[in-house]
Design a protein around this motif. Structure first.
Motif: not given
Length: 378
Positions: A94-112
């Motif tokens: 996973i690219a770094i930009r995708d890591v930041n985007a996924v973790l920001a989405w999880v912080a808003r309530g997502g489940h990874l």
């Protein structure tokens, strides 16, 4: 026999045959029982390349909207904090930009849901950036099985092919499976308003494994945080199908006869073991062999004096080039000069320069050998 009797016999034969046939059918139906068997067929179509195909169909049958794709594509679920993303592949890719985007989405309530990198040949035991951001520290541990028990089912072992992990003190752990000594096989971590499940492996979610009840229960537990709230995104890398394997497994009705035909043609056209005729003698072009054969022929026909004369002439020709003064002398004076220059006995030089008797084999070979040695010393 009249025609009437003939027809009566034909009718009797037909009647006897019908009775025998009915008896045979009755015996078969009485002694045999119809049994239905289900034979599993190999997966075809999307199921052959998508390891999460059965999981997607199961979720849809349960009323949960699910879709599968091969790339992460964070923009497809960035605006849906109630969704669930299962990352089946290696998180190291996973690219770094995708890591930041996924973790920001999880912080808003997502489940990874993410796994540890599979064991490879590179020997890299450092967790990838995504796992380090979640509080997975230290080094990845070796593989180790965990026992799974479900009521009414046989005992299972899970996570046998995945590497375990360590948890930092800063990790916000909700649930964990394992211990600090051997590492953890699964943990549920809090990240903002969402959660992340980190597992050693997702092999229990494969198409072949999801048919077992313990694996279904474990999959339901992992998907629990946002189950039924939003869409489930199943991200997997494509499973390549080997062309040679498919040809070997499915194409044998074609390649096996062709292989036999090729073997027969090679056997027909190949060289025999043991030729019918002896191989022709190869031409020999060695100059030394020709010279030796010519000398043996001349010696056999009494030309020993000519051969000695040739060797003597070769020696005198080199003496003329190397020592003209000695070559200009004659008689005993030249013999003495040659003996002094070559440091040889006087009689040896005299004998070498004197022609041997035609039939004296030993004298001929000794004098020719001496002339060659004298020539080489000049």
């Amino acid at each position: 026999m009249s025609a009437a009797w003939r027809w009566r016999l034909v009718g009797l034969g037909v009647l006897v045959g019908a009775v025998l046939l009915a008896a045979l059918v009755a015996w078969f139906l009485h002694t045999h029982e119809r049994v239905e068997r289900q034979l599993p067929l190999p997966p075809q179509g999307e199921a052959a390349v998508n390891p999460l195909y059965a999981l997607r169909q199961t979720l849809r049958a349960d009323g949960v909207e699910a879709q599968t794709r091969q790339a992460l594509q964070p923009e497809s679920f960035a605006g849906a904090p109630g969704d669930t993303v299962l990352l089946y592949g290696d998180p190291s890719a996973i690219a770094i930009r995708d890591v930041n985007a996924v973790l920001a989405w999880v912080a808003r309530g997502g489940h990874l849901l993410v796994r540890t990198p599979p064991p490879g040949l590179d020997g890299d035991d450092v967790p990838p950036p995504l796992l380090r951001r979640l509080g997975i520290g230290g080094e990845l541990r070796p593989t180790r099985c965990e026992t799974l028990r479900v009521d009414g089912e046989e005992s299972h072992v899970e996570f046998c092919r995945g590497r375990r992990f360590e948890l930092d003190e800063a990790a916000r752990v909700r649930l964990r499976w394992g211990d600090e000594e051997h590492g953890y096989a699964w943990a549920r971590l809090a990240h903002g308003r969402g959660s992340v499940d980190v597992a050693a492996d997702f092999d229990f979610l494969d198409n072949e494994a999801l048919d077992e009840v313990p694996h279904q229960a474990l999959a339901r537990q992992l998907l629990a945080p946002n189950y039924g709230r939003g869409q489930v995104h199943l991200v997997h890398a494509p499973r390549a199908v080997s062309l040679w394997r498919e040809l070997l497994r499915r194409g044998w009705p074609v390649w096996l006869p062709l292989a036999l035909a090729l073997a027969a043609w090679l056997w027909r056209r190949g060289q025999r073991f043991g030729p019918w005729l002896p191989s022709p003698a190869a031409d020999r072009r060695s100059l030394l062999e020709h010279v030796r054969a010519s000398g043996e022929l001349l010696y056999r026909y009494g030309q020993a004096p000519a051969l000695h004369a040739a060797a003597r002439q070769a020696f005198l020709a080199r003496l003329q080039r190397r020592d003209p003064a000695a070559a200009a002398l004659a008689g005993d004076a030249r013999i003495a000069a040659i003996a002094q220059r070559l440091e040889l006995p006087h009689m040896t030089v005299r004998d070498a320069l004197t022609a041997p008797e035609p039939r004296d084999r030993h004298a001929f070979f000794a004098r020719v050998r001496t002339l060659i040695q004298m020539r080489n010393r000049l």
